[in-house]
Each structure stands twice: as C-alpha cells, then as structure tokens.
Design an enzyme around this catalytic site. Structure first.
Site, PDB file in Angstrom:
ATOM      1  N   ILE A 141      26.135  28.313  26.923  1.00 62.30           N
ATOM      2  CA  ILE A 141      26.462  26.898  26.691  1.00 62.30           C
ATOM      3  C   ILE A 141      27.659  26.730  25.753  1.00 62.30           C
ATOM      4  CG2 ILE A 141      24.869  26.586  24.730  1.00 62.30           C
ATOM      5  CD1 ILE A 141      24.232  23.787  25.896  1.00 62.30           C
ATOM      6  N   GLY A 166      30.399  28.343  25.866  1.00 65.26           N
ATOM      7  CA  GLY A 166      31.650  28.727  26.524  1.00 65.26           C
ATOM      8  C   GLY A 166      32.264  27.576  27.309  1.00 65.26           C
ATOM      9  N   ASP A 205      19.305  36.334  22.579  1.00 59.20           N
ATOM     10  CA  ASP A 205      20.295  37.365  22.899  1.00 59.20           C
ATOM     11  C   ASP A 205      19.970  37.938  24.273  1.00 59.20           C
ATOM     12  OD1 ASP A 205      21.924  39.790  20.879  1.00 59.20           O
ATOM     13  OD2 ASP A 205      21.809  39.767  23.066  1.00 59.20           O
ATOM     14  N   SER A 220      31.480  35.824  40.934  1.00 59.19           N
ATOM     15  CA  SER A 220      32.935  35.735  40.897  1.00 59.19           C
ATOM     16  C   SER A 220      33.567  36.184  42.209  1.00 59.19           C
ATOM     17  CB  SER A 220      33.412  36.645  39.771  1.00 59.19           C
ATOM     18  OG  SER A 220      34.769  36.967  39.926  1.00 59.19           O
ATOM     19  N   GLU A 270      35.787  38.118  42.349  1.00 55.97           N
ATOM     20  CA  GLU A 270      36.092  39.551  42.179  1.00 55.97           C
ATOM     21  C   GLU A 270      35.202  40.422  43.061  1.00 55.97           C
ATOM     22  OE1 GLU A 270      38.177  41.497  39.997  1.00 55.97           O
ATOM     23  OE2 GLU A 270      39.333  39.671  39.756  1.00 55.97           O
ATOM     24  N   TYR A 314      33.936  44.934  36.852  1.00 51.46           N
ATOM     25  CA  TYR A 314      33.384  43.576  36.761  1.00 51.46           C
ATOM     26  C   TYR A 314      32.963  43.077  38.144  1.00 51.46           C
ATOM     27  CZ  TYR A 314      33.479  38.509  35.827  1.00 51.46           C
ATOM     28  OH  TYR A 314      33.178  37.176  35.719  1.00 51.46           O
ATOM     29  N   PHE A 364      42.778  34.990  28.622  1.00 53.36           N
ATOM     30  CA  PHE A 364      43.077  34.754  30.044  1.00 53.36           C
ATOM     31  C   PHE A 364      44.515  34.269  30.184  1.00 53.36           C
ATOM     32  CE2 PHE A 364      38.536  34.796  29.815  1.00 53.36           C
ATOM     33  CZ  PHE A 364      38.179  35.495  30.956  1.00 53.36           C
TER      34      PHE A 364
HETATM   35  P1  GDP Z   1      41.023  37.417  35.898  1.00 53.81           P
HETATM   36  O1  GDP Z   1      41.407  37.108  37.311  1.00 53.81           O
HETATM   37  O2  GDP Z   1      39.636  37.019  35.591  1.00 53.81           O
HETATM   38  O3  GDP Z   1      41.328  38.809  35.522  1.00 53.81           O
HETATM   39  O4  GDP Z   1      41.900  36.430  34.979  1.00 53.81           O
HETATM   40  P2  GDP Z   1      43.126  36.703  33.990  1.00 53.81           P
HETATM   41  O5  GDP Z   1      43.581  35.360  33.546  1.00 53.81           O
HETATM   42  O6  GDP Z   1      42.755  37.674  32.913  1.00 53.81           O
HETATM   43  O7  GDP Z   1      44.226  37.407  34.894  1.00 53.81           O
HETATM   44  C1  GDP Z   1      44.772  36.766  36.010  1.00 53.81           C
HETATM   45  C2  GDP Z   1      45.912  37.589  36.544  1.00 53.81           C
HETATM   46  O8  GDP Z   1      47.006  37.546  35.646  1.00 53.81           O
HETATM   47  C3  GDP Z   1      45.575  39.080  36.713  1.00 53.81           C
HETATM   48  O9  GDP Z   1      46.025  39.474  37.986  1.00 53.81           O
HETATM   49  C4  GDP Z   1      46.375  39.772  35.638  1.00 53.81           C
HETATM   50  O10 GDP Z   1      46.807  41.074  36.024  1.00 53.81           O
HETATM   51  C5  GDP Z   1      47.571  38.838  35.522  1.00 53.81           C
HETATM   52  N1  GDP Z   1      48.243  38.950  34.210  1.00 53.81           N
HETATM   53  C6  GDP Z   1      49.567  39.169  34.009  1.00 53.81           C
HETATM   54  N2  GDP Z   1      49.835  39.222  32.692  1.00 53.81           N
HETATM   55  C7  GDP Z   1      48.655  39.046  32.045  1.00 53.81           C
HETATM   56  C8  GDP Z   1      48.308  39.005  30.653  1.00 53.81           C
HETATM   57  O11 GDP Z   1      49.132  39.145  29.758  1.00 53.81           O
HETATM   58  N3  GDP Z   1      46.998  38.782  30.368  1.00 53.81           N
HETATM   59  C9  GDP Z   1      46.051  38.604  31.351  1.00 53.81           C
HETATM   60  N4  GDP Z   1      44.778  38.361  31.001  1.00 53.81           N
HETATM   61  N5  GDP Z   1      46.362  38.648  32.674  1.00 53.81           N
HETATM   62  C10 GDP Z   1      47.652  38.866  33.014  1.00 53.81           C
END
Ligand code: GDP
Length: 332
Positions: A9, A11, A63, A130, A132, A154, A193
């Site tokens: 909650i 987040g 937890d 996800s 993913e 993940y 992110f």
């Molecule tokens: P994810 O899809 O949950 O992994 O979300 P992210 O926001 O971490 O990453 C999204 C995409 O952005 C991925 O394909 C990363 O490889 C790309 N990316 C490029 N540069 C960066 C960076 O500096 N940080 C992160 N987190 N992602 C990056």
C-alpha cells in the site's frame, strides 16, 4: 462497509488503489513493513488525514517473509477483496539479486493462495504480475494466450506466480485473478525506473542542480501507461462475474529516447546536450517488442487507459519541477 486488504500500500500502485477503494466506499487495510517510514511514502497524504486514518484506513505492520504476520492480518481484517501488490519490482536488480527476487515474488503469491484455500469464505484475490513473463515474444501485441518465455529472473518469478494463480483458481475454485501489467508510471514511481529518473533529471538540469544524465540503452522500448489507470482495472477485475487474467497496457510502444524528448521538451532543453552513455546500465538481456493487446479487458471490464504517453511524461516532469522548486531554500 466492504473491506479490502492491500499489500504494497505504501508504493505507487498501492497508494493509487487505496485512493480508488476509499472513493468506492471501502474500508481499506494496508500491510506495511515493520520499519517503513510512512511520512516519506506515497500514502503520507492519506495517513495525515484524520478523517481517513483510523476511521476507514487502517495499517498493519507485517512482513512478507514472515507468514504468521500475514495470516494474522488476514484473520483480523477478513477482507472481501485482497490485492497483493508487494514484492520486488526491479527487473534490472533481479540479475543482481535473483534469489531474493524469486523468493519474494513466487513465494509471496504461494503463501497467500495457501492461506486463502483454507478459509471458509476466502476474499477475491488479485495478484500483480508483469509483461516480463513474455520475454521476447515472437508476436506483438501480446495477449492472455501468449506463451510465457521470460528472459529475466524477475520475469521467471512472475511467470511462476501467474501460473500458480491459475492452478489455485482451477483446483480450489478461488476467485483469483492476475493483472499482466505492462510498465506503468506516475510521479510516485520509484526513482530508479527510467521514466522517473529522466523526469527528475530534466527538472534538476533545468534548475541548475544537475549537469548530466547517465543512461543505458536509449533504444529500449516499452509500453508505458499511467499507474492510476491500471489500478482501476484491478478493482474491475475483482468485481467481474468470473475470475480471469487480464493484460493491462496501452498498446503503444515508446523508446527511452521518446521519454527524453517529452521530458526535456517540457523544461525547454535539448536532451542531447546532457545525456551520457553508461555501459554499466545495459542489461544482460532485454525483453523485445513488449506491447499489450487489451481487447479482453475492454470487452469484459469496459476498461481502457485514459492517459496518453505524452501526458504521462508531462505530468511526471511537472511534478519534479514543482518538487524541486518547493524544496529549494527561499532567497529571503
Ligand atoms: P523495467 O521495464 O521494469 O525494467 O523498467 P525500467 O524503467 O527500469 O527500464 C525500462 C527500460 O529502460 C529498460 O529496457 C532499460 O534497459 C532501459 N534503460 C535505459 N537506461 C536506463 C537507466 O538508466 N535506468 C533504468 N532503470 N533503465 C534504463
């Protein structure tokens, strides 16, 4: 009054969901890790509202790694709806921390399902999973029938959670649903992110607090939506006649470069002057062509996303500009 229990909650998704359920007239219970500081969390505004906190919003210290604390909270609250949103959420980090990622995601789902199975009147259950799980799918867009072929730890853990929910639904008749969530962002997104990182940097560079921005793969593409839209679909899923899994997405792919264009455009800067490449931020494997088909959610739930990519990144960047202006010491 109907009752909901939310894990995660504090987040991004949990906070928007709590707001939506409170607006629906629910009594909302949230699980919070024992040492979590609420003042810095995404629900600080709800906790500070005396008309809500202790009246219709209740927080329980628990937890995920301590099943007894979950069971106790479940029995004490006896919810009608249970939303399991907590757990590791960083794909890149899952290569560094594969065991804790798999444990947190996969066993988190399993624990809840086992507990629900034993209840005479189990709550309806939502499990966040996800896109993913699809890895590098041969076809785009993906839908609920697309095979799971994850390419990250993940993604593997999420695929396990998704399939397990299906097993418990079929074997024990639980009203259990998975959201197959494509990337969803907001001003409340975690700072690691890429969208939030870029929007923060654009505001900081504009205001002279930062000089450059180090990024990984600028051609990486994602189907990015607004978290506020996605929590609406979670509630609709648990109120539908039949439990099922749903893809939640926008159906549109954008690259990291597109995020840069919009975010730096909002603050009137050319991103090319500030962005530097950090090979350390490249991932060992990237999913490809992850873009969702939401026909089933549209048809069954009447759901569709309402916020465009441009409006999402604009809202995030404007929030960063406001936050860094507010935190600057005044000149007087
Ligand atoms: P994810 O899809 O949950 O992994 O979300 P992210 O926001 O971490 O990453 C999204 C995409 O952005 C991925 O394909 C990363 O490889 C790309 N990316 C490029 N540069 C960066 C960076 O500096 N940080 C992160 N987190 N992602 C990056």
């Amino acid at each position: 009054m109907p009752r909901a229990l939310i894990t995660g909650i504090t987040g991004q998704d949990g906070s928007y969901l709590a707001e939506a359920l409170l607006a629906d007239g629910f009594e909302v219970h949230g699980l919070v890790r024992p040492h979590r500081d609420l003042a810095s969390s995404a629900i600080a505004h709800l906790v500070n509202d005396p008309a809500l906190h202790g009246q219709r919003l209740f927080l329980h210290r628990a937890d995920l790694a301590e099943p007894a604390t979950l069971r106790r909270a479940l029995l004490a609250t006896q919810p009608d709806e249970l939303y399991h949103l907590a757990g590791p959420s960083h794909v890149g980090l899952s290569f560094e921390l594969p065991e804790s990622t798999c444990h947190g995601v996969a066993f988190g789902a399993l624990r809840w399902l086992e507990m629900l199975r034993d209840l005479p009147r189990p709550p309806r259950f939502f499990q966040a999973t996800s896109a993913e799980i699809f890895g590098r799918p041969a076809l785009a867009p993906q839908d609920e029938q697309t095979p799971s072929v994850p390419v990250t730890p993940y993604g593997c853990a999420m695929a396990f959670a998704r399939h397990l929910v299906g097993v418990y639904r079929a074997s024990y008749g639980l009203f259990a649903c998975c959201g197959i969530l494509y990337n969803h962002e907001s001003p409340r997104r975690g700072e690691s992110f890429v969208t939030r990182k870029i929007c923060r940097a654009a505001a900081a560079i504009r205001q002279g607090h930062q000089q450059e921005l180090w990024l990984g793969d600028l051609d990486a593409a994602r189907d990015w939506g607004h978290a506020r839209d996605y929590v609406q679909a979670m509630r609709l899923m648990l109120r539908h006649d039949q439990p099922a899994d749903y893809v939640l997405a926008t159906g549109q792919l954008h690259t990291v470069r597109d995020v840069l264009e919009v975010a730096f455009g909002v603050v009137g800067l050319d991103w090319r002057r500030y962005v530097k490449s950090d090979p350390g931020l490249l991932r060992p494997a990237e999913p490809a062509r992850l873009v969702g088909n939401t026909a089933k959610a549209r048809q069954d739930l009447g759901w569709s996303p309402t916020t465009s990519f441009e409006d999402l990144i604009r809202e995030m960047t404007e929030a960063e500009v406001r936050a860094s202006t507010d935190s600057r010491p005044s000149a007087s």
